[in-house]
Design a protein around this motif. Structure first.
Motif, mmCIF file in Angstrom:
data_model
loop_
_atom_site.group_PDB
_atom_site.id
_atom_site.type_symbol
_atom_site.label_atom_id
_atom_site.label_comp_id
_atom_site.label_asym_id
_atom_site.label_seq_id
_atom_site.Cartn_x
_atom_site.Cartn_y
_atom_site.Cartn_z
ATOM 1 N N TRP A 1 20.712 4.041 14.406
ATOM 2 C CA TRP A 1 19.649 4.835 14.842
ATOM 3 C C TRP A 1 18.152 4.375 14.364
ATOM 4 O O TRP A 1 17.816 4.999 14.097
ATOM 5 C CB TRP A 1 20.161 5.979 13.379
ATOM 6 C CG TRP A 1 21.274 6.749 13.406
ATOM 7 C CD1 TRP A 1 21.998 6.312 12.737
ATOM 8 C CD2 TRP A 1 21.919 7.513 13.824
ATOM 9 N NE1 TRP A 1 23.378 6.437 13.734
ATOM 10 C CE2 TRP A 1 23.107 7.934 14.336
ATOM 11 C CE3 TRP A 1 21.120 8.814 15.291
ATOM 12 C CZ2 TRP A 1 23.779 8.985 14.191
ATOM 13 C CZ3 TRP A 1 21.872 8.969 15.971
ATOM 14 C CH2 TRP A 1 22.985 9.206 15.839
ATOM 15 N N ASN A 2 18.243 3.440 15.248
ATOM 16 C CA ASN A 2 16.440 2.818 15.413
ATOM 17 C C ASN A 2 15.693 4.471 15.957
ATOM 18 O O ASN A 2 16.207 4.445 17.299
ATOM 19 C CB ASN A 2 16.545 1.567 16.239
ATOM 20 C CG ASN A 2 15.308 1.047 16.627
ATOM 21 O OD1 ASN A 2 14.216 1.529 16.447
ATOM 22 N ND2 ASN A 2 14.994 -0.166 16.438
ATOM 23 N N PRO A 3 14.336 4.526 15.487
ATOM 24 C CA PRO A 3 13.816 5.734 15.922
ATOM 25 C C PRO A 3 13.449 5.515 17.239
ATOM 26 O O PRO A 3 13.314 6.190 18.479
ATOM 27 C CB PRO A 3 12.855 5.815 14.998
ATOM 28 C CG PRO A 3 12.586 4.801 14.463
ATOM 29 C CD PRO A 3 14.383 3.843 14.580
ATOM 30 N N LEU A 4 13.285 3.954 17.786
ATOM 31 C CA LEU A 4 13.214 3.823 19.057
ATOM 32 C C LEU A 4 13.907 4.424 20.232
ATOM 33 O O LEU A 4 13.312 4.359 21.512
ATOM 34 C CB LEU A 4 13.037 1.867 19.361
ATOM 35 C CG LEU A 4 12.079 1.089 18.783
ATOM 36 C CD1 LEU A 4 12.046 -0.721 19.411
ATOM 37 C CD2 LEU A 4 10.847 1.742 19.302
ATOM 38 N N HIS A 5 15.451 4.214 19.960
ATOM 39 C CA HIS A 5 16.110 5.050 21.421
ATOM 40 C C HIS A 5 15.765 6.591 20.994
ATOM 41 O O HIS A 5 16.522 7.287 21.942
ATOM 42 C CB HIS A 5 17.806 4.866 20.184
ATOM 43 C CG HIS A 5 17.683 3.328 20.191
ATOM 44 N ND1 HIS A 5 17.346 2.220 21.775
ATOM 45 C CD2 HIS A 5 17.241 2.192 19.527
ATOM 46 C CE1 HIS A 5 17.397 1.191 21.088
ATOM 47 N NE2 HIS A 5 17.722 1.361 19.457
ATOM 48 N N PHE A 6 15.407 7.484 20.130
ATOM 49 C CA PHE A 6 15.215 8.712 19.830
ATOM 50 C C PHE A 6 14.595 9.348 19.212
ATOM 51 O O PHE A 6 14.091 10.519 20.039
ATOM 52 C CB PHE A 6 16.528 9.038 18.691
ATOM 53 C CG PHE A 6 17.524 8.661 18.792
ATOM 54 C CD1 PHE A 6 18.336 9.304 19.157
ATOM 55 C CD2 PHE A 6 17.674 7.270 18.075
ATOM 56 C CE1 PHE A 6 20.149 9.051 19.138
ATOM 57 C CE2 PHE A 6 19.417 6.175 17.787
ATOM 58 C CZ PHE A 6 19.971 7.476 18.995
ATOM 59 N N ASP A 7 13.213 8.296 18.899
ATOM 60 C CA ASP A 7 11.231 9.084 19.141
ATOM 61 C C ASP A 7 10.561 8.674 19.732
ATOM 62 O O ASP A 7 10.483 7.110 19.531
ATOM 63 C CB ASP A 7 11.006 8.898 17.628
ATOM 64 C CG ASP A 7 9.930 9.514 17.054
ATOM 65 O OD1 ASP A 7 9.588 10.515 17.266
ATOM 66 O OD2 ASP A 7 8.733 8.784 16.463
ATOM 67 N N GLN A 8 9.952 9.419 21.135
ATOM 68 C CA GLN A 8 9.223 9.225 21.693
ATOM 69 C C GLN A 8 7.857 8.100 21.722
ATOM 70 O O GLN A 8 7.592 7.963 21.544
ATOM 71 C CB GLN A 8 9.059 9.897 22.630
ATOM 72 C CG GLN A 8 8.494 9.991 24.396
ATOM 73 C CD GLN A 8 8.183 10.668 25.388
ATOM 74 O OE1 GLN A 8 7.996 12.361 24.962
ATOM 75 N NE2 GLN A 8 8.634 10.302 26.454
ATOM 76 N N GLU A 9 7.693 9.189 20.697
ATOM 77 C CA GLU A 9 6.541 8.616 20.192
ATOM 78 C C GLU A 9 7.012 6.826 19.086
ATOM 79 O O GLU A 9 6.059 6.380 19.368
ATOM 80 C CB GLU A 9 5.894 10.068 18.485
ATOM 81 C CG GLU A 9 4.683 8.684 17.779
ATOM 82 C CD GLU A 9 3.993 9.760 17.296
ATOM 83 O OE1 GLU A 9 3.172 9.219 16.428
ATOM 84 O OE2 GLU A 9 4.274 11.345 17.554
ATOM 85 N N SER A 10 7.900 6.857 18.089
ATOM 86 C CA SER A 10 7.502 5.375 17.623
ATOM 87 C C SER A 10 8.430 4.549 18.450
ATOM 88 O O SER A 10 7.137 3.373 18.613
ATOM 89 C CB SER A 10 8.999 5.610 16.773
ATOM 90 O OG SER A 10 8.671 6.894 16.154
ATOM 91 N N ALA A 11 8.820 4.644 20.556
ATOM 92 C CA ALA A 11 8.844 4.363 21.080
ATOM 93 C C ALA A 11 7.953 3.896 21.948
ATOM 94 O O ALA A 11 7.483 2.286 22.273
ATOM 95 C CB ALA A 11 9.568 4.828 22.462
#
Length: 177
Positions: free
Chosen positions: A64-74
Motif C-alpha cells: 500500500w505504498n502511497p506512491l501508488h495511491f496518493d498523487q501528492e506523495s508521488a
C-alpha cells in the motif's frame, strides 16, 4: 477496446480483430507455416493498467505504498502521477508465456525497472525466445523480456525469464479471458 492478433514473418499480417475488455493483444511469430517455438520468435501483449488493477494488486500483495495511491506523495517523490506497481507490470511476462504454453512452469525472472509506469499508460510486453534446450521430454526456454511504454521505444522494464515448457507447440487461443 480493439484486440489485434498479428503474425509476423518478415512482414506483418493482420490475422483477426476482436473486441475485449481493456486489453490489446498482439502475437508475433517468426514463422507463419509452423506454430512450433523457435529461437527468435516473439510474443507480445499490450494492456493499459487501471487504478482498479493497482488496487487489486495492492490487496493481494499488501503493498500500500502511497506512491501508488496518493498523487501528492508521488509528485513529492519526483513522479508525474501515481505509479503502477512494477511487479504488476512484470506479471505480463508469465501471462504471455502461459497463454501460448499451458502447463509452462515459470522458474526464474530477472528484472530491471528503467522508467515509471503510470495508471493509463499503454504498455507493450514482449518476450523473445533466446535459447531452447530439450531435457526429459520437456523444454527449458530462456526468453528476453521487456515492456515498452506508449507506442514508443521507451523501455520501462526489461530482463530475462526461464520457463519449462511441456512442448514447443504454441497454442493460439481463439479468445482470452
Amino acid at each position: 477496446m480493439w484486440i489485434n492478433v498479428v503474425l509476423l514473418s518478415g512482414e506483418t499480417m493482420l490475422a483477426k480483430t476482436f473486441v475485449l475488455r481493456h486489453l490489446l493483444v498482439s502475437r508475433c511469430f517468426s514463422s507463419v507455416t509452423s506454430k512450433t517455438l523457435k529461437v527468435g520468435d516473439v510474443l507480445r501483449e499490450a494492456r493499459v493498467f487501471s487504478s482498479e488493477d493497482v488496487k487489486g494488486y495492492a490487496e493481494v500483495s499488501n503493498d500500500w505504498n502511497p506512491l501508488h495511491f496518493d498523487q501528492e506523495s508521488a509528485r513529492k517523490a519526483g513522479f508525474e502521477n501515481c505509479l503502477v506497481h512494477g511487479m504488476l507490470v512484470s506479471s505480463m511476462f508469465p501471462r504471455i508465456i502461459s497463454t501460448h504454453f499451458p502447463g509452462a512452469v515459470y522458474v526464474s525472472q530477472t528484472l530491471h525497472f528503467r522508467s515509471p509506469v503510470y495508471i493509463g499508460d499503454d504498455i507493450l510486453g514482449i518476450v523473445q525466445a533466446t535459447t531452447l534446450r530439450e531435457t526429459k521430454n520437456k523444454y527449458i526456454v530462456k526468453f528476453s523480456t521487456k515492456c515498452i511504454k506508449n507506442h514508443s521505444e521507451l523501455v520501462v522494464l526489461d530482463g530475462e525469464a526461464t520457463a519449462i515448457l511441456p512442448n514447443l507447440e504454441m497454442l493460439q487461443p481463439s479468445h482470452l479471458e
